[in-house]
Enzyme design. Sequence first.
Site, mmCIF file in Angstrom:
data_model
loop_
_atom_site.group_PDB
_atom_site.id
_atom_site.type_symbol
_atom_site.label_atom_id
_atom_site.label_comp_id
_atom_site.label_asym_id
_atom_site.label_seq_id
_atom_site.Cartn_x
_atom_site.Cartn_y
_atom_site.Cartn_z
ATOM 1 N N THR A 15 0.826 -1.210 0.000
ATOM 2 C CA THR A 15 0.000 0.000 0.000
ATOM 3 C C THR A 15 0.863 1.263 0.000
ATOM 4 O OG1 THR A 15 -1.542 -1.255 1.362
ATOM 5 C CG2 THR A 15 -1.935 1.108 1.167
ATOM 6 N N GLY A 187 -11.584 -1.807 8.528
ATOM 7 C CA GLY A 187 -10.206 -1.814 8.047
ATOM 8 C C GLY A 187 -9.226 -1.126 8.977
ATOM 9 N N GLU A 190 -6.380 -5.325 11.858
ATOM 10 C CA GLU A 190 -6.087 -6.467 10.998
ATOM 11 C C GLU A 190 -6.811 -7.710 11.513
ATOM 12 O OE1 GLU A 190 -2.223 -6.677 9.617
ATOM 13 O OE2 GLU A 190 -1.700 -4.654 10.220
ATOM 14 N N LYS A 205 7.134 2.103 18.646
ATOM 15 C CA LYS A 205 7.188 3.536 18.336
ATOM 16 C C LYS A 205 7.758 4.352 19.500
ATOM 17 C CE LYS A 205 3.353 3.119 15.084
ATOM 18 N NZ LYS A 205 1.882 3.094 15.002
#
Lengths: 433, 433
Positions: A15, A187, A190, A205
Amino acid sequence: MSERALRVAVLGCGTVGTEVVRLLTEQAGDLTARTGARLEVVGIAVRDTTVPRADVVDTRLLTTDASGLVRDADLVIELMGGIEPARSLVLEAIEAGAGVVTANKALLAAHGPELYEAAEERGVDLYFEAAVAGAVPVVRGVRESFAGDHVRRVVGIVNGTTNFILDEMTSRGVGFGEALADAQALGYAEADPTADIDGHDAAAKIAILASLAFHTRVSIDDVPVEGIRYVTAADVEAATRGHHVIKLLAIAERRTTADGDGISVRVHPALLPLEHPLAAVHGAYNAVVVDTEAAGRLMFYGQGAGGAPTASAVLGDVVAAGRNRVSGGRGPAESRYAELPLLGGDEVTTQFQLRLEVADVPGVLAEIAGTFGEKGLSIMTVTQEQVHAADGAAVLVVVTHRASEAALAATADAVARIPSVKRVLAVTRVEDV
Amino acid sequence: MSERALRVAVLGCGTVGTEVVRLLTEQAGDLTARTGARLEVVGIAVRDTTVPRADVVDTRLLTTDASGLVRDADLVIELMGGIEPARSLVLEAIEAGAGVVTANKALLAAHGPELYEAAEERGVDLYFEAAVAGAVPVVRGVRESFAGDHVRRVVGIVNGTTNFILDEMTSRGVGFGEALADAQALGYAEADPTADIDGHDAAAKIAILASLAFHTRVSIDDVPVEGIRYVTAADVEAATRGHHVIKLLAIAERRTTADGDGISVRVHPALLPLEHPLAAVHGAYNAVVVDTEAAGRLMFYGQGAGGAPTASAVLGDVVAAGRNRVSGGRGPAESRYAELPLLGGDEVTTQFQLRLEVADVPGVLAEIAGTFGEKGLSIMTVTQEQVHAADGAAVLVVVTHRASEAALAATADAVARIPSVKRVLAVTRVEDV
């Protein structure tokens, strides 16, 4: 403007990769003006060249020979994700003298120091804005804007999936399972949502941000994690009643202990007062609050995921690395000169909120307060919830002053053994700064 | 780490200058590690060396010979403010090959293009994060992070004084005069508050941001400005009743017209719905929302003024310019390749809200709607305010679809002439995107 061209290798064409290739093509003129050189995509490394691709992808550029591609590029954009072969390819690119842009948080959180050092030694750039909070330019902020300041604390909502789920639970009153199913249907989550809901994505992160903010190596393995799987509709409802909201927070902070300064890095759900700037972050948005000595409090807010926002962050880095390539300069290097110790659970104190179902009889509060006192845990407020509890029962909400996890655990155990305490309904951390 | 030292000249030693000198001294070790070279202050140019200074200022470094100082420095930090002699000294510094860091918004908004071109031609850096919204790293964001994206719109609260005043009027119900006096008493407004309350400070900042965001020269003279002097307690009260808040907004946006794309840059008070992220910016804080094609909506938030926050932004730039000096690189250059036309008042459309005091008689609404229709102005909503108006009167709130200033003015005139319309109480722009 220079006629020079920079050879760009793209690794991965999912993507984000497709979106990056699209922007490199469609905005070629602007990118040339901003970079000072034409950005020429010389190849796109994929696992399988026969898979159908979006029209924007020139299939003649596809190759399975990532290694060969990397050795012949000025700039390498790594969008494969995962540890291997991404790690080896990034090291090859650095070794070959290419500037590297990556969006790979897992790789950086696990092997950041190795990659930073390789880039520093070889004198090339390693940019990774897209690895943390997508398009939100918090990496550039922490890495460059506060370079003349001292960061005290970084607190972020850096996982859109969990924020969406908690926001659904808060606004619609649904339970965790239903909110997760919604997130999957839309969406935002997952099929296997483990990395998000158990906090591992947020941990990667905050490890990256903590390394930058405190000039200290922090790996994902250094980050204690608690996800949102066990947050119940009742917890969320109680938070709302108390003018709080439950958020999954990723926290990195500098703390002064008897042995000197250290840093605490952690991920867990916490109660935030509604006035806190992070309490207003809804849906799948991300936001990071940074408290510094001189600049005070700053917040960065935006879309933390998605092909286009992530690609925007990648392209910003590509232009920076490209400009450096043209001018012969270097972007900001990592620095680990501070090497602050990482504080363990007992050295880090937090405020806690305990919700207790108790018998509605005289003396119960005195008994509970006595137990807290014996264990050395200081109570800040006690409130009786105005809810319909089970017959003959009341719900007390106790908020403590800052205490260690160990002190809290010992106290909660002792409180649970008081006969008039029927159940410890929930123990939740409170972040009010 | 290099033993190299960079010669740093500081021009101006007011609040920000003193704070910058303090940080350069106290954080010397960290700054050396981050820059890759020692930052040695070789002089501080002031108008009068005999004025008493804070202890952190080494008086042996003071000089009135700014010009001599500038010609002998690697990095020049300009904190004098105003146009001259700042402009001449910055040009001298650039000519002498020094990297320049400035916090001078007035200078950049008036003479930015001249300075950017001089820096580009000489191949030196010109950084100015502190010129817009203090410590909030929005300049770096727009200049670097979105370099691979297209900015659609920048909307900011970039003047802390006016935000403090409007916030006081909103939260405490006081009038403009009282709120201004409060701001002056608390040090948020100057004795002569004209530049702030009439919007000129905000205009300078949005001119700078618009230039960066749209790669087009925008000077402060291109920015139509309306300040907050005429915002009344009644306007604020009506906004609150309608779930809006009045903010002084600095706006720069790309618009598509029949003649192609252009940009609109302007400063004026506007109604914002309470859900808008800028509606929650309180007190003297600043925030800037940037909408881009790929990254979507982002927000930057923090302290827009004050010695320490501004000094933090200056130091971030000093480290960047210093690193470039060490590596031989260049920071991001300005680019004016887009050269989009600036759209005038009639090419720019806005939504408007009109509050009308009308006779409470049948048919008045039809008459008003008819007049709007004749003038070609389309009504979105009409609401009757649930307030106690004068006897026999009602207050109607009309919100229009987007219209030009000219169409609005003609309509407002015609409406005012309707016999059953007693007064046009207020006309305010509405920003709801």
